[in-house]
Design a protein around this motif. Structure first.
Motif, short mmCIF file in Angstrom:
data_model
loop_
_atom_site.label_atom_id
_atom_site.label_comp_id
_atom_site.label_asym_id
_atom_site.label_seq_id
_atom_site.Cartn_x
_atom_site.Cartn_y
_atom_site.Cartn_z
N ASP A 7 4.74 9.95 -30.80
CA ASP A 7 5.14 10.01 -29.41
C ASP A 7 6.12 8.90 -29.08
N VAL A 8 6.99 9.19 -28.13
CA VAL A 8 7.85 8.17 -27.53
C VAL A 8 7.12 7.71 -26.27
N HIS A 9 6.98 6.42 -26.11
CA HIS A 9 6.42 5.88 -24.87
C HIS A 9 7.30 4.72 -24.42
N VAL A 10 7.80 4.82 -23.19
CA VAL A 10 8.62 3.75 -22.64
C VAL A 10 8.07 3.33 -21.29
N GLU A 11 8.26 2.06 -21.00
CA GLU A 11 7.96 1.52 -19.68
C GLU A 11 9.20 0.78 -19.22
N ARG A 12 9.54 0.96 -17.96
CA ARG A 12 10.75 0.37 -17.42
C ARG A 12 10.52 0.10 -15.95
N GLU A 13 11.04 -1.02 -15.45
CA GLU A 13 11.01 -1.29 -14.01
C GLU A 13 12.41 -1.13 -13.46
N PHE A 14 12.47 -0.50 -12.28
CA PHE A 14 13.73 -0.28 -11.58
C PHE A 14 13.74 -1.06 -10.29
N ASP A 15 14.90 -1.56 -9.95
CA ASP A 15 15.09 -2.29 -8.71
C ASP A 15 15.40 -1.28 -7.60
N ALA A 16 14.42 -0.42 -7.32
CA ALA A 16 14.57 0.63 -6.32
C ALA A 16 13.18 1.10 -5.91
N PRO A 17 13.04 1.56 -4.68
CA PRO A 17 11.73 2.06 -4.24
C PRO A 17 11.35 3.35 -4.97
N ILE A 18 10.07 3.64 -4.99
CA ILE A 18 9.55 4.79 -5.73
C ILE A 18 10.20 6.10 -5.30
N GLU A 19 10.44 6.27 -4.00
CA GLU A 19 11.06 7.51 -3.52
C GLU A 19 12.46 7.70 -4.09
N ARG A 20 13.19 6.58 -4.29
CA ARG A 20 14.54 6.66 -4.85
C ARG A 20 14.49 7.05 -6.33
N THR A 122 5.08 4.11 -10.44
CA THR A 122 4.19 3.24 -9.66
C THR A 122 5.02 2.26 -8.86
N ALA A 123 4.76 2.20 -7.55
CA ALA A 123 5.39 1.18 -6.72
C ALA A 123 4.75 -0.16 -7.06
N VAL A 124 5.57 -1.16 -7.38
CA VAL A 124 5.03 -2.45 -7.80
C VAL A 124 5.33 -3.57 -6.82
N GLY A 125 5.82 -3.22 -5.64
CA GLY A 125 6.11 -4.23 -4.62
C GLY A 125 7.55 -4.67 -4.65
N ASP A 126 7.98 -5.30 -3.56
CA ASP A 126 9.35 -5.80 -3.42
C ASP A 126 10.39 -4.71 -3.65
N GLY A 127 10.04 -3.45 -3.31
CA GLY A 127 11.00 -2.36 -3.45
C GLY A 127 11.28 -1.97 -4.89
N ARG A 128 10.39 -2.32 -5.81
CA ARG A 128 10.57 -2.02 -7.23
C ARG A 128 9.61 -0.92 -7.66
N THR A 129 9.98 -0.23 -8.73
CA THR A 129 9.18 0.87 -9.26
C THR A 129 9.06 0.74 -10.78
N ARG A 130 7.85 0.93 -11.27
CA ARG A 130 7.63 0.99 -12.72
C ARG A 130 7.55 2.45 -13.15
N LEU A 131 8.28 2.78 -14.18
CA LEU A 131 8.25 4.09 -14.79
C LEU A 131 7.55 3.98 -16.13
N GLU A 132 6.62 4.88 -16.38
CA GLU A 132 6.04 5.05 -17.72
C GLU A 132 6.33 6.49 -18.11
N MET A 133 6.93 6.67 -19.27
CA MET A 133 7.25 8.01 -19.73
C MET A 133 6.78 8.18 -21.16
N THR A 134 6.18 9.35 -21.40
CA THR A 134 5.74 9.69 -22.74
C THR A 134 6.27 11.06 -23.11
N GLU A 135 6.85 11.15 -24.30
CA GLU A 135 7.29 12.41 -24.89
C GLU A 135 6.40 12.65 -26.11
N HIS A 136 5.73 13.79 -26.13
CA HIS A 136 4.77 14.08 -27.20
C HIS A 136 5.33 15.05 -28.24
N GLY A 137 4.89 14.90 -29.48
CA GLY A 137 5.03 15.96 -30.46
C GLY A 137 6.06 15.84 -31.54
#
Length: 167
Positions: A7-20, A122-137
């Motif tokens: 599997d591919v698993h990545v975690e990344r934080e973005f300087d943007a709110p979750i809705e964006r 996941t909203a992590v505060g200060d208008g930032r968002t954490r992304l966790e993505m998994t690609e299986h198989g």
């Protein structure tokens, strides 16, 4: 005995709110701006954001890679706006007919015919968002690593989109 998968698993934080960040995954203009690794473009993106709906994208290779187009459909199996998107990734032709990875023209060894993907925001505060993505198989480590590299490049482009274009 089941074949071993990777599997591919990545975690990344973005300087943007979750809705964006959610909008980047679910609106055609945003998808066209970031889908595809560095040098690739996305001339076509169509969305039907609901369980049972789909996202259809076309990725175009740069001229130095032959300029070919690669189409895929992401069949949405579960969503909880703006935090969860689960989908099945399949290669298609330009008319959305499902084809195998080999028929798509990509180097196909190790790529599953249908890959289950999950995006968790996941909203992590200060208008930032954490992304966790998994690609299986993926069935070999080399293909998994190639996909990870391409995904990292896509997410680099997404970071620019979500920080430069508030919605």
């Amino acid at each position: 005995m089941a074949e071993q998968t990777f599997d591919v698993h990545v975690e990344r934080e973005f300087d943007a709110p979750i809705e964006r960040v959610w909008a980047a995954w679910t609106t055609p203009d945003d998808l066209r701006a970031w889908w595809g690794p560095t040098g690739f473009s996305c001339p076509r993106a169509e969305v039907d954001i609901r369980e049972g709906g789909s996202i259809f994208v076309t990725m175009r290779a740069p001229d130095e890679w032959g300029g070919g187009e690669y189409h895929s459909v992401w069949e949405i199996t579960e969503l909880d706006e703006p935090v969860l998107l689960r989908y099945i990734y399949r290669f298609t032709d330009a008319d959305r007919n499902v084809i195998t990875p080999a028929e798509s023209g990509v180097p196909a060894e190790g790529i599953p015919d249908e890959a289950h993907h999950e995006v968790l925001l996941t909203a992590v505060g200060d208008g930032r968002t954490r992304l966790e993505m998994t690609e299986h198989g993926y069935t070999n480590e080399q293909t998994r690593d190639m996909s990870r590299s391409g995904l990292d490049q896509c997410l680099d482009k997404m970071a620019e989109v979500v920080s430069a274009q508030p919605r």
